[in-house]
Design a protein around this motif. Structure first.
Motif, mmCIF file in Angstrom:
data_model
loop_
_atom_site.group_PDB
_atom_site.id
_atom_site.type_symbol
_atom_site.label_atom_id
_atom_site.label_comp_id
_atom_site.label_asym_id
_atom_site.label_seq_id
_atom_site.Cartn_x
_atom_site.Cartn_y
_atom_site.Cartn_z
ATOM 1 N N THR A 52 -0.471 -26.381 -44.698
ATOM 2 C CA THR A 52 0.770 -26.097 -43.973
ATOM 3 C C THR A 52 0.521 -25.694 -42.527
ATOM 4 O O THR A 52 1.362 -25.926 -41.670
ATOM 5 C CB THR A 52 1.566 -24.979 -44.668
ATOM 6 O OG1 THR A 52 0.737 -23.796 -44.761
ATOM 7 C CG2 THR A 52 1.965 -25.414 -46.078
ATOM 8 N N ARG A 53 -0.629 -25.093 -42.259
ATOM 9 C CA ARG A 53 -0.919 -24.688 -40.883
ATOM 10 C C ARG A 53 -2.426 -24.525 -40.700
ATOM 11 O O ARG A 53 -3.179 -24.411 -41.657
ATOM 12 C CB ARG A 53 -0.214 -23.371 -40.541
ATOM 13 C CG ARG A 53 -0.620 -22.187 -41.385
ATOM 14 C CD ARG A 53 0.260 -20.984 -41.067
ATOM 15 N NE ARG A 53 -0.136 -19.795 -41.800
ATOM 16 C CZ ARG A 53 0.237 -19.486 -43.024
ATOM 17 N NH1 ARG A 53 1.038 -20.309 -43.687
ATOM 18 N NH2 ARG A 53 -0.157 -18.380 -43.620
ATOM 19 N N ARG A 74 0.965 -26.978 -37.150
ATOM 20 C CA ARG A 74 1.972 -26.866 -38.196
ATOM 21 C C ARG A 74 2.192 -28.254 -38.791
ATOM 22 O O ARG A 74 2.590 -29.181 -38.084
ATOM 23 C CB ARG A 74 3.294 -26.330 -37.628
ATOM 24 C CG ARG A 74 3.223 -24.882 -37.170
ATOM 25 C CD ARG A 74 3.073 -23.933 -38.339
ATOM 26 N NE ARG A 74 3.053 -22.534 -37.932
ATOM 27 C CZ ARG A 74 1.964 -21.853 -37.669
ATOM 28 N NH1 ARG A 74 0.777 -22.451 -37.748
ATOM 29 N NH2 ARG A 74 2.027 -20.577 -37.328
ATOM 30 N N SER A 81 1.470 -33.777 -37.920
ATOM 31 C CA SER A 81 1.451 -32.347 -37.585
ATOM 32 C C SER A 81 1.852 -32.153 -36.133
ATOM 33 O O SER A 81 1.734 -33.060 -35.303
ATOM 34 C CB SER A 81 0.051 -31.762 -37.801
ATOM 35 O OG SER A 81 -0.364 -31.889 -39.133
#
Length: 262
Positions: A52-53, A74, A81
């Motif tokens: 996710t990050r 992100r 991303s």
């Protein structure tokens, strides 16, 4: 006999219910880490990178300087991303050449006007070009974006003799003729001069790049990035005397990237 069968049935049902109600013992940290690594290894084998990050750092070597950066990513999907980046560099002119008049003093760069520090704050869109075939493979991503570039200019000082006195002067000082008289220069004034006289020249930049991530597990980022950067400033950047001052700078670079995904 009937009573015995009924009693055994009740005992069996009670044992079964009791067994089902007992929770599994919690995993310790070592077992949790092993479970996580096994899951990541499975993802690697399947060629899937999911996160996710991420937060990464890196060092950058350009065709006209060097620097470092920090990046926060992100993920919007497995293949796309958004990257938010801050870079700080030092750019050198191709004509810069250190000279030294005396062995016990700081070398100087003849004709240098300013140190030039580009600071860039921007955003990139990153796209997956090729995933890992296995856990020892390399994933390839491409990115494109840009943002704000601030050119920080710090005056360059040299020490010269004024009569019998040693003084520090810069190119724009009233006695700049001494600045260009190499026979009168003792040496450079050192790293501490000029910080309070910093000027800021605003600009913009664009950057396409390709990143090769060879990290063993998806949790870790270990990569090499290559790309181009084009910067355009609101006014010309004075770096070296007797050379054309530029507003547009184009350079290639290679970076080493490391960090973690979550």
């Amino acid at each position: 006999m009937k009573k015995i069968i009924i009693s055994l049935a009740v005992m069996f049902a009670t044992y079964t219910c009791f067994s089902q109600e007992q929770p599994s013992p919690p995993l310790n940290k070592k077992e949790q880490r092993k479970q996580r690594i096994d899951a990541m290894a499975k993802q690697e084998e399947e060629g899937v990178i999911t996160y996710t990050r991420h937060t990464v750092f890196g060092g950058k070597l350009t065709t006209d300087g060097y620097g470092g950066f920090v990046e926060i990513g992100r993920a919007k999907s497995i293949s796309r991303s958004s990257l938010f980046q801050l870079e700080i560099l030092e750019r050198k002119h191709v004509k810069e050449e250190k000279q030294q008049q005396y062995s016990n003093v700081t070398p100087f760069i003849y004709g240098k006007i300013n140190y030039f520090y580009p600071v860039k704050l921007g955003m990139q869109q990153q796209f997956l070009l090729g995933n890992k075939g296995n856990k020892n493979g390399v994933s390839v991503t491409g990115s494109f974006g840009g943002g704000l570039a601030l050119g920080l200019l710090r005056p360059y000082y040299v020490d010269v003799l004024r009569g019998s006195e040693r003084v520090a002067i810069k190119y724009e000082s009233a006695d700049s003729l001494n600045y260009l008289n190499s026979d009168n220069i003792i040496g450079g004034s050192g790293f501490g001069k000029g910080w309070s006289e910093m000027q800021v020249v605003p600009g913009v930049y664009l950057k396409p790049a390709v990143r090769f991530d060879y990290g063993k597990y998806n949790e870790m980022v270990n990569a090499i990035e290559v790309g181009l950067t084009g910067e355009f400033y609101s006014k010309t950047i004075p770096q070296i005397v007797y050379n054309k001052q530029k507003r547009f700078f184009l350079n290639a670079y290679v970076s080493i990237v490391f960090g973690r995904r979550k």
